[in-house]
Design an enzyme around this catalytic site. Structure first.
Site, PDB file in Angstrom:
ATOM      1  N   GLU A 103      33.769  49.180  51.402  1.00  0.00           N
ATOM      2  CA  GLU A 103      35.197  49.226  51.644  1.00  0.00           C
ATOM      3  C   GLU A 103      35.956  49.784  50.445  1.00  0.00           C
ATOM      4  OE1 GLU A 103      35.642  45.043  52.716  1.00  0.00           O
ATOM      5  OE2 GLU A 103      36.180  45.688  54.724  1.00  0.00           O
ATOM      6  N   CYS A 116      41.415  50.837  45.045  1.00  0.00           N
ATOM      7  CA  CYS A 116      40.435  49.801  44.716  1.00  0.00           C
ATOM      8  C   CYS A 116      39.099  50.196  45.326  1.00  0.00           C
ATOM      9  CB  CYS A 116      40.887  48.455  45.264  1.00  0.00           C
ATOM     10  SG  CYS A 116      39.724  47.114  44.959  1.00  0.00           S
ATOM     11  N   CYS A 123      27.689  41.547  47.569  1.00  0.00           N
ATOM     12  CA  CYS A 123      27.764  41.006  46.210  1.00  0.00           C
ATOM     13  C   CYS A 123      26.760  39.874  46.041  1.00  0.00           C
ATOM     14  CB  CYS A 123      29.177  40.496  45.926  1.00  0.00           C
ATOM     15  SG  CYS A 123      29.427  39.980  44.210  1.00  0.00           S
ATOM     16  N   CYS A 127      30.680  33.581  44.349  1.00  0.00           N
ATOM     17  CA  CYS A 127      31.950  32.987  43.967  1.00  0.00           C
ATOM     18  C   CYS A 127      32.432  32.075  45.083  1.00  0.00           C
ATOM     19  CB  CYS A 127      32.979  34.091  43.711  1.00  0.00           C
ATOM     20  SG  CYS A 127      34.580  33.474  43.230  1.00  0.00           S
ATOM     21  N   CYS A 130      35.631  33.585  47.112  1.00  0.00           N
ATOM     22  CA  CYS A 130      35.692  35.000  47.465  1.00  0.00           C
ATOM     23  C   CYS A 130      34.860  35.269  48.712  1.00  0.00           C
ATOM     24  CB  CYS A 130      35.184  35.854  46.309  1.00  0.00           C
ATOM     25  SG  CYS A 130      35.125  37.604  46.693  1.00  0.00           S
ATOM     26  N   GLY A 176      31.369  43.840  45.020  1.00  0.00           N
ATOM     27  CA  GLY A 176      30.351  43.864  43.979  1.00  0.00           C
ATOM     28  C   GLY A 176      30.868  43.565  42.590  1.00  0.00           C
ATOM     29  N   GLU A 177      29.952  43.291  41.682  1.00  0.00           N
ATOM     30  CA  GLU A 177      30.239  43.102  40.259  1.00  0.00           C
ATOM     31  C   GLU A 177      29.898  44.411  39.544  1.00  0.00           C
ATOM     32  OE1 GLU A 177      30.888  42.784  36.670  1.00  0.00           O
ATOM     33  OE2 GLU A 177      31.362  40.872  37.652  1.00  0.00           O
ATOM     34  N   SER A 208      37.047  45.434  36.463  1.00  0.00           N
ATOM     35  CA  SER A 208      37.206  43.985  36.536  1.00  0.00           C
ATOM     36  C   SER A 208      35.833  43.324  36.598  1.00  0.00           C
ATOM     37  CB  SER A 208      38.019  43.598  37.774  1.00  0.00           C
ATOM     38  OG  SER A 208      38.084  42.188  37.911  1.00  0.00           O
ATOM     39  N   ASN A 308      44.002  33.967  48.893  1.00  0.00           N
ATOM     40  CA  ASN A 308      44.053  34.429  50.278  1.00  0.00           C
ATOM     41  C   ASN A 308      42.952  33.744  51.079  1.00  0.00           C
ATOM     42  OD1 ASN A 308      46.164  36.531  50.327  1.00  0.00           O
ATOM     43  ND2 ASN A 308      44.860  37.499  48.802  1.00  0.00           N
ATOM     44  N   CYS A 351      43.659  40.661  48.355  1.00  0.00           N
ATOM     45  CA  CYS A 351      42.766  40.106  47.340  1.00  0.00           C
ATOM     46  C   CYS A 351      41.882  39.006  47.915  1.00  0.00           C
ATOM     47  CB  CYS A 351      43.611  39.557  46.204  1.00  0.00           C
ATOM     48  SG  CYS A 351      42.683  38.634  45.006  1.00  0.00           S
TER      49      CYS A 351
END
Length: 379
Positions: A103, A116, A123, A127, A130, A176-177, A208, A308, A351
Site C-alpha cells: 500500500e 507514505c 510486517c 506492535c 498497529c 514494514g520496518e 520512521s 485509529n 495512521c
C-alpha cells in the site's frame, strides 16, 4: 531486481534498471562499454520523464537503445487498485514480485504533498496497536519496488490529475520496518534525493523506525535523510508492551543512537518523536511528565497521533480533552508539539490502518534478523 550491475547481464536475465542508484548505473554502463554520463541520462528519462521504453529515449544512440532493450527493462510494481478519500487522500495497492499487495498513500495539503510508502510486504513486528503488524510478514521489497511506489504515484498524479509537482515529501512509514530492509531502503531514499531523479530535500525524506538501534548507527554512512522515532511510551515497562523491540533495545539505547545519527548530519535538524495516544494507556499527566524527563536533552519535535481503532483491538482513542492537555503540558515544557490530523479514514489510509492485503496462504510470521520488533505506521 539484480542489485549488483555485475550480476548476469544477458537477454535471458534482463535487469530492472528501476531502482539502480546513480553509482550503480555508472557501473552498469561501464560494464557494457558505455560512458558514465549515461547514468544521468537514463535517470532523467526514468524519473523526470517517466519513460519506460528505451526506444523513446532519443538522446541515446540507436545501437544503445537496441542493446538496452535486450538486456534490461524498467518495470515499476503494477497498480491493481486505487482509492480516493473524501478529504483528497489517495491510496494505491500495488503488486510486488512475490504476488502480494503493498500500500502507498498520498496526502495532499495546501503547500505540499506527502507520499507514505512501504518497505516490506506485511510486517514482522508485532506492535500491539498497529493493524499492519497483525497480518504477519511476507517479504522485503526490492529497491525497484520501493522507489517504484514513488514512480507510480508521481506518474498517476501528473498524468491523471495534472499536478505539476505532486510529491514534495516522502515518508518511509507505510507497511514494514524500514531498517529491517536496510540496503534497499537506503538506496531508494538516495534515489529520491538525487538531482537527476526527484531531487527531494534531505529534510523532506523521512525514515520512521521503531528502534532498530544497530541499523540507526549504520545510517550516518549511508544517508542524510530525516529521522522519526516511533516512541509511543515514556518508560521501558510500558514500551515493552506497546513496542516489543524495546525489550532488545530499551529507550536509553534508542535515544543515544538517535542522537549519534542526528549529530552526524551536516545541518542542525531535530528528530521527530512520534507518540500515538491511547485512552488510559499512555495519555495521562504522569506519562506526559515522564516523556518530558526522558526527552529533555534530545533536540526534537513531538508529533502526537490520536489512535485509529481497527477490528479486534482493545485500545481506544484518547478524548480531545486528554489530547489537548497532553499537548499543552509538552508545549509548556518547551517542546514543539503538534497533533496529527487523521486523514483518509474512509479508505483505511489513516495512521495505523494500513493493514495491507496479503493472501492468507502467503502469510508468514517470519522474523528477519531474529527480532520480533513492532512498527507503528505514521501518515
Amino acid at each position: 531486481m539484480i542489485n549488483s550491475p555485475h550480476d548476469d547481464i544477458s537477454s535471458e536475465h534482463p535487469i530492472n534498471l528501476l531502482g539502480f542508484t546513480q553509482s550503480q548505473l555508472i557501473t552498469f554502463f561501464e560494464s557494457i562499454g558505455e560512458k558514465k554520463f549515461r547514468a544521468k541520462q537514463i535517470m532523467k528519462w526514468i524519473y523526470q520523464y517517466h519513460q519506460t521504453d528505451f526506444q523513446c529515449m532519443t538522446d541515446l544512440s540507436k545501437l544503445l537503445r537496441d542493446q538496452l532493450t535486450k538486456i534490461a527493462h524498467i518495470t515499476p510494481p503494477p497498480i491493481v487498485k486505487s482509492d480516493h478519500a473524501k478529504d483528497g487522500v489517495m491510496k494505491w495497492l500495488m503488486r510486488s514480485e512475490s504476488g502480494s499487495l503493498i500500500e502507498t498513500v498520498f496526502i495532499p495539503e495546501t503547500k505540499r504533498g506527502t507520499l507514505c510508502i512501504s518497505s516490506q510486504v506485511g510486517c514482522a513486528l508485532n506492535c500491539s496497536f498497529c493493524s499492519t503488524g497483525k497480518q504477519g510478514f511476507n517479504s522485503n521489497l526490492t529497491t525497484a519496488e520501493i522507489i517504484g511506489q514513488v514512480w507510480q504515484a508521481v506518474h498517476q498524479l501528473k498524468s491523471k490529475f495534472h499536478i505539476k509537482t505532486p510529491v514534495t515529501n516522502v515518508v518511509m512509514m507505510g507497511m514494514g520496518e524500514p531498517l529491517l530492509n536496510f540496503e534497499p531502503v537506503m538506496n531508494s531514499m538516495n534515489i529520491m534525493m538525487d538531482d537527476w531523479a526527484y531531487g527531494l530535500s534531505k529534510r523532506r525524506v523521512t525514515l520512521s523506525t521503531s528502534g532498530v538501534v544497530p541499523a540507526i548507527l549504520k545510517m550516518p554512512y549511508k544517508t542524510e535523510a530525516s529521522l522519526a522515532i516511533s516512541l509511543h511510551a515514556p518508560t521501558d515497562a510500558l514500551r515493552n508492551t506497546l513496542v516489543p523491540i524495546n525489550k532488545k533495545y530499551p529507550i536509553s539505547e534508542l535515544l543515544s543512537a538517535t542522537k549519534i545519527y542526528m549529530d552526524s548530519l551536516p545541518d542542525k535538524r531535530k528528530v521527530t518523536i512520534e507518540y500515538t495516544l491511547m485512552h488510559a494507556i499512555n495519555d495521562r499527566p504522569q506519562e506526559a511528565k515522564q516523556l518530558v524527563k526522558i526527552l529533555k536533552n534530545v533536540p526534537c519535535k513531538i508529533n502526537l497521533i490520536p489512535f485509529n481503532p481497527f477490528p479486534g483491538t482493545t485500545y481506544q482513542t484518547s478524548s480531545q480533552k486528554s489530547i489537548r492537555a497532553f499537548q499543552t503540558y509538552l508545549q509548556h515544557a518547551g517542546f514543539n508539539t503538534t497533533v496529527r490530523k487523521t486523514r483518509g479514514q474512509d479508505i483505511a489510509a489513516a495512521c495505523g490502518q494500513l493493514a495491507g492485503q496479503v493472501d492468507a496462504k502467503n502469510k508468514k510470521r517470519a522474523t528477519p534478523h531474529n527480532t520480533s520488533e513492532p512498527i507503528q505506521l505514521m501518515l
